[in-house]
Design a protein around this motif. Structure first.
Motif, short mmCIF file in Angstrom:
data_model
loop_
_atom_site.label_atom_id
_atom_site.label_comp_id
_atom_site.label_asym_id
_atom_site.label_seq_id
_atom_site.Cartn_x
_atom_site.Cartn_y
_atom_site.Cartn_z
N GLY A 1 0.82 -1.21 0.00
CA GLY A 1 0.00 0.00 0.00
C GLY A 1 0.85 1.26 0.00
O GLY A 1 0.53 2.24 -0.69
N GLN B 1 -4.47 -8.28 2.52
CA GLN B 1 -5.52 -7.27 2.34
C GLN B 1 -5.70 -6.41 3.59
O GLN B 1 -5.92 -5.21 3.50
CB GLN B 1 -6.85 -7.94 1.97
N ARG B 2 -5.58 -7.03 4.76
CA ARG B 2 -5.67 -6.26 6.01
C ARG B 2 -4.54 -5.25 6.11
O ARG B 2 -4.73 -4.11 6.53
CB ARG B 2 -5.66 -7.19 7.22
N ARG C 1 -2.76 -3.97 3.58
CA ARG C 1 -2.97 -2.94 2.56
C ARG C 1 -4.08 -1.98 2.98
O ARG C 1 -4.03 -0.78 2.68
CB ARG C 1 -3.30 -3.60 1.23
N GLY C 2 -5.06 -2.51 3.69
CA GLY C 2 -6.18 -1.69 4.15
C GLY C 2 -5.78 -0.60 5.13
O GLY C 2 -6.54 0.34 5.35
N SER C 3 -4.58 -0.70 5.71
CA SER C 3 -4.14 0.35 6.63
C SER C 3 -3.94 1.68 5.90
O SER C 3 -3.84 2.73 6.53
CB SER C 3 -2.86 -0.07 7.36
N TRP C 4 -3.88 1.64 4.56
CA TRP C 4 -3.75 2.86 3.75
C TRP C 4 -5.07 3.27 3.11
O TRP C 4 -5.10 4.21 2.32
CB TRP C 4 -2.70 2.67 2.66
N SER C 5 -6.16 2.57 3.42
CA SER C 5 -7.44 2.82 2.73
C SER C 5 -7.96 4.24 2.95
O SER C 5 -8.62 4.81 2.08
CB SER C 5 -8.49 1.80 3.15
N ALA D 1 -7.53 7.57 0.43
CA ALA D 1 -8.38 7.98 -0.70
C ALA D 1 -9.25 9.17 -0.35
O ALA D 1 -9.68 9.92 -1.23
CB ALA D 1 -9.26 6.80 -1.13
#
Length: 200
Positions: free
Chosen positions: A56, A127-128, A130-134, A137
């Protein structure tokens, strides 16, 4: 620059000078380092999470660099060099690529050696991470750039990846990704099952 350059400068110091002549403190073992918030507690899950978080970070590189350059240009420390500061980010990106390879190799070794399939577990942990950068957006570019500039992979990631790959290769088909290495004697290695649950 930011706290990042200050930290790098401290790392570059002469160890004896930094400790007033005392012997340098050895690096902590992976077991002594804190777990990242929300990361799994088993080695394979953690390394997969680290791979996702670093992925991420790398994916944001092209988006944040114009803002990073604007920030570094606007807030110059006297006598500092913009080119030198920007090189730090290029070096960080190169290191990120090396760390991604380290994590991927460790995950692959564990998957090959494990007696049970790990792919779905690893994919979920990636995925978890990478989700730390969600949230990036929905944040202003300056805020995303500031977070990105100061972020580094958690200290536990690299040593855990190294241990995971080593254990997977040593134990082969008996490999348990949640196990700890405990040498019974210099000629034998056994696995001790960890009781630490994986975070949901």
């Amino acid at each position: 620059m930011s706290a990042l350059l200050f930290a790098l400068a401290l790392l570059a110091q002469d160890p004896a000078a930094a400790t007033d002549g005392a012997a340098p403190t050895p690096a902590p073992e992976a077991a002594e380092l804190p777990y990242p918030a929300g990361a799994p507690r088993d080695d394979y899950g953690l390394v997969s999470w680290c791979h996702g978080a670093l992925t991420g970070y790398v994916e944001l590189h092209d988006r944040v660099m114009p803002e990073v350059k604007r920030i570094e240009t606007t807030y110059r420390a006297p006598g500092s060099s913009l080119a030198a500061d920007m090189k730090v980010y290029a070096d960080m990106n190169k290191q990120a690529q090396k760390d991604l390879k380290l994590f991927a190799n460790a995950m692959e070794a564990a998957e090959r050696a494990s007696i049970k399939p790990l792919n779905t577990i690893g994919a979920a942990a990636v995925q978890r991470g990478r989700g730390s950068w969600s949230a990036a957006a929905n944040l202003p570019p300056a805020r995303v750039a500031q977070e990105w500039m100061s972020w580094t992979p958690p200290a536990r990631c690299a040593p855990t990846a190294q241990r995971l790959e080593k254990n997977a290769k040593l134990l082969g088909a008996a490999f348990d990704p949640g196990a700890e290495m405990a040498p019974a004697d210099p000629m034998a290695v056994t696995a001790v099952t960890s009781e630490t649950p994986v975070n949901p």
